[in-house]
Design an enzyme around this catalytic site. Structure first.
Site, PDB file in Angstrom:
ATOM      1  N   ALA A   1       0.807  -1.222   0.000  1.00  0.00           N
ATOM      2  CA  ALA A   1       0.000   0.000   0.000  1.00  0.00           C
ATOM      3  C   ALA A   1       0.842   1.275   0.000  1.00  0.00           C
ATOM      4  CB  ALA A   1      -0.943  -0.001   1.209  1.00  0.00           C
TER       5      ALA A   1
ATOM      6  N   TYR B   1      15.247  -1.779  15.235  1.00  0.00           N
ATOM      7  CA  TYR B   1      15.201  -1.787  13.763  1.00  0.00           C
ATOM      8  C   TYR B   1      16.416  -2.526  13.192  1.00  0.00           C
ATOM      9  CZ  TYR B   1      14.754  -0.272   8.938  1.00  0.00           C
ATOM     10  OH  TYR B   1      14.628  -0.266   7.566  1.00  0.00           O
TER      11      TYR B   1
ATOM     12  N   GLY C   1       5.052   3.241  -0.481  1.00  0.00           N
ATOM     13  CA  GLY C   1       6.495   3.244  -0.695  1.00  0.00           C
ATOM     14  C   GLY C   1       7.003   2.224  -1.700  1.00  0.00           C
TER      15      GLY C   1
ATOM     16  N   LEU D   1       0.447  -7.657  10.235  1.00  0.00           N
ATOM     17  CA  LEU D   1       1.564  -8.611  10.343  1.00  0.00           C
ATOM     18  C   LEU D   1       2.292  -8.516  11.680  1.00  0.00           C
ATOM     19  CD1 LEU D   1       3.054  -8.296   6.725  1.00  0.00           C
ATOM     20  CD2 LEU D   1       1.378  -9.943   7.600  1.00  0.00           C
TER      21      LEU D   1
ATOM     22  N   GLY E   1       7.179  -3.118   6.505  1.00  0.00           N
ATOM     23  CA  GLY E   1       8.149  -2.870   7.568  1.00  0.00           C
ATOM     24  C   GLY E   1       7.852  -1.564   8.275  1.00  0.00           C
TER      25      GLY E   1
ATOM     26  N   LYS F   1      16.478  -6.177  11.121  1.00  0.00           N
ATOM     27  CA  LYS F   1      16.958  -6.316   9.735  1.00  0.00           C
ATOM     28  C   LYS F   1      18.210  -7.201   9.653  1.00  0.00           C
ATOM     29  CE  LYS F   1      13.894  -3.755   7.587  1.00  0.00           C
ATOM     30  NZ  LYS F   1      13.006  -4.286   6.539  1.00  0.00           N
TER      31      LYS F   1
HETATM   32  P1  NAI Z   1       6.486   2.503   3.759  1.00  0.00           P
HETATM   33  O1  NAI Z   1       6.131   2.951   5.131  1.00  0.00           O
HETATM   34  O2  NAI Z   1       6.243   3.439   2.636  1.00  0.00           O
HETATM   35  O3  NAI Z   1       5.760   1.114   3.431  1.00  0.00           O
HETATM   36  C1  NAI Z   1       5.736   0.071   4.361  1.00  0.00           C
HETATM   37  C2  NAI Z   1       4.399  -0.619   4.308  1.00  0.00           C
HETATM   38  O4  NAI Z   1       4.388  -1.639   5.312  1.00  0.00           O
HETATM   39  C3  NAI Z   1       3.205   0.318   4.587  1.00  0.00           C
HETATM   40  O5  NAI Z   1       2.248   0.259   3.549  1.00  0.00           O
HETATM   41  C4  NAI Z   1       2.663  -0.205   5.899  1.00  0.00           C
HETATM   42  O6  NAI Z   1       1.251  -0.071   6.020  1.00  0.00           O
HETATM   43  C5  NAI Z   1       3.102  -1.667   5.849  1.00  0.00           C
HETATM   44  N1  NAI Z   1       3.049  -2.199   7.198  1.00  0.00           N
HETATM   45  C6  NAI Z   1       3.612  -1.667   8.322  1.00  0.00           C
HETATM   46  N2  NAI Z   1       3.225  -2.350   9.411  1.00  0.00           N
HETATM   47  C7  NAI Z   1       2.420  -3.346   8.967  1.00  0.00           C
HETATM   48  C8  NAI Z   1       1.694  -4.362   9.630  1.00  0.00           C
HETATM   49  N3  NAI Z   1       1.677  -4.487  10.966  1.00  0.00           N
HETATM   50  N4  NAI Z   1       0.966  -5.215   8.872  1.00  0.00           N
HETATM   51  C9  NAI Z   1       0.931  -5.087   7.518  1.00  0.00           C
HETATM   52  N5  NAI Z   1       1.597  -4.131   6.853  1.00  0.00           N
HETATM   53  C10 NAI Z   1       2.307  -3.257   7.563  1.00  0.00           C
HETATM   54  O7  NAI Z   1       8.008   2.058   3.826  1.00  0.00           O
HETATM   55  P2  NAI Z   1       9.151   1.836   2.719  1.00  0.00           P
HETATM   56  O8  NAI Z   1      10.164   2.872   2.958  1.00  0.00           O
HETATM   57  O9  NAI Z   1       8.589   1.624   1.377  1.00  0.00           O
HETATM   58  O10 NAI Z   1       9.784   0.491   3.283  1.00  0.00           O
HETATM   59  C11 NAI Z   1       9.735  -0.763   2.606  1.00  0.00           C
HETATM   60  C12 NAI Z   1      10.767  -1.666   3.252  1.00  0.00           C
HETATM   61  O11 NAI Z   1      12.067  -1.136   3.016  1.00  0.00           O
HETATM   62  C13 NAI Z   1      10.619  -1.763   4.775  1.00  0.00           C
HETATM   63  O12 NAI Z   1      10.861  -3.104   5.164  1.00  0.00           O
HETATM   64  C14 NAI Z   1      11.722  -0.867   5.297  1.00  0.00           C
HETATM   65  O13 NAI Z   1      12.189  -1.259   6.562  1.00  0.00           O
HETATM   66  C15 NAI Z   1      12.782  -1.035   4.222  1.00  0.00           C
HETATM   67  N6  NAI Z   1      13.724   0.061   4.154  1.00  0.00           N
HETATM   68  C16 NAI Z   1      13.324   1.349   3.896  1.00  0.00           C
HETATM   69  C17 NAI Z   1      14.254   2.372   3.800  1.00  0.00           C
HETATM   70  C18 NAI Z   1      13.885   3.786   3.473  1.00  0.00           C
HETATM   71  O14 NAI Z   1      14.745   4.673   3.537  1.00  0.00           O
HETATM   72  N7  NAI Z   1      12.675   4.085   3.093  1.00  0.00           N
HETATM   73  C19 NAI Z   1      15.681   2.110   4.014  1.00  0.00           C
HETATM   74  C20 NAI Z   1      16.012   0.726   4.257  1.00  0.00           C
HETATM   75  C21 NAI Z   1      15.052  -0.243   4.324  1.00  0.00           C
END
Ligand code: NAI
Length: 282
Positions: free
Chosen positions: A10, A155, A12, A42, A71, A159
């Site tokens: 949903a 965090y 990012g 989750l 995440g 990871k």
């Molecule tokens: P985001 O916040 O845009 O998307 C993460 C999604 O995970 C959201 O749609 C959220 O609703 C969903 N989510 C969170 N908790 C949940 C739950 N309890 N049950 C179901 N869904 C849940 O984040 P982004 O940045 O796109 O992150 C994607 C992945 O990349 C994550 O695992 C994050 O840790 C990792 N990441 C992101 C970085 C960044 O700079 N944005 C850097 C390094 C890793």
């Protein structure tokens, strides 16, 4: 065309990945808290069980791959949720999907790690071990020792444990031996709502002053391209790899740390594993 499960669909990078795969004509079964095919939380074992079962139901017995992007960032006040979603929210689902992925033959899994694994100093080993042992309470106790900085360590621990689980699993008979390619994408600073929240809730300096040799921030669409590549035939020989997509931050801070040749202990391990490989059951 294939059928792919994408968690975090949903927002990012998960959302960009789902859009990228759909654009290619694949069927995507998204999993998230809102606005996708499977609505599930989750952070709890029940939510994970429901999500994995519903995905399998919708997939109708065929999964060509999975992308685990759901995440939570390391913002204060939700250490337990971070461990639950970032570690168990990946591992529990993938283990539930494993046999269906194996049935597809040559299936591919991309897991979202982070360059926090190598850039966060002194990630508590006890927390990483506890997660690998499936003991979230013990992991929480290890993380809590860091007081008001515990979320950052929750965090990084989540990871690091996830990346380790992925590399251990990737090479095993149950995964590689079953034709499933399992790899990790480790982003750095990517412009998503997660990053915005981290900046808004206390990590502004850490984000703004992080060394990024190439400059700027990554784009979710670029991460989606890498994931699409990791799911494509070009990745047939990719197994247990960790791909850093971080503008050079890891290379800047950890320049000579890896690849490294092993010392004596590593040489002994190498010989043991080489022997085990030669003697593996055919
Ligand atoms: P985001 O916040 O845009 O998307 C993460 C999604 O995970 C959201 O749609 C959220 O609703 C969903 N989510 C969170 N908790 C949940 C739950 N309890 N049950 C179901 N869904 C849940 O984040 P982004 O940045 O796109 O992150 C994607 C992945 O990349 C994550 O695992 C994050 O840790 C990792 N990441 C992101 C970085 C960044 O700079 N944005 C850097 C390094 C890793």
């Amino acid at each position: 065309m294939g059928t792919y499960a994408v968690t975090g669909a949903a927002s990012g990078m998960g959302k960009a990945t789902a859009e990228r795969l759909r654009g290619d004509g694949h069927t995507v079964i998204g999993v998230d808290l809102r606005a996708t095919e499977v609505i599930a939380d989750l952070s709890s074992p029940q939510g994970r069980a429901a999500a994995s079962a519903e995905v399998l139901d919708l997939a109708g017995g065929r999964l060509d791959g999975a992308v685990c992007a759901a995440g939570l960032g390391g913002v204060p006040g939700r250490d337990s949720m971070i461990l639950q979603v970032n570690y168990f929210g990946v591992v529990d689902l993938l283990e539930a999907w494993r046999s269906t992925l194996a049935t597809a033959g040559n299936s591919k899994v991309a897991v979202f790690g982070s360059n926090a694994t190598t850039l966060t100093p002194i990630v508590p080993r006890a927390a990483v071990r506890a997660l690998l042992d499936r003991d979230p309470d013990r992991a929480m106790r290890a993380v809590r020792r860091f007081g008001n900085r515990s979320a950052v360590f929750a965090y990084a621990s989540s990871k690091l444990a996830l990346t380790r689980w992925a590399r251990r699993s990737a090479i095993s008979p149950q995964w590689a031996g079953a034709g499933i390619r399992l790899n990790v994408l480790a982003p750095g600073i990517v412009a998503t709502p997660l990053l915005d929240e981290q900046i808004a809730r206390g990590q502004k300096d850490a984000v703004q002053h992080l060394a990024v040799p190439i400059g700027g921030r990554g784009k979710p669409q670029d991460a989606a391209e890498w994931v699409a590549f990791m799911l494509s035939p070009a990745a047939d020989f990719l197994c247990g790899s960790v791909i850093f997509l971080d503008g050079g931050s890891d290379a800047y801070f950890r320049t000579d740390d890896w690849p490294v040749s092993t010392g004596v202990a590593g040489a002994i391990r190498y010989l043991r594993r080489a022997r085990a490989w030669r003697n593996r059951p055919s």
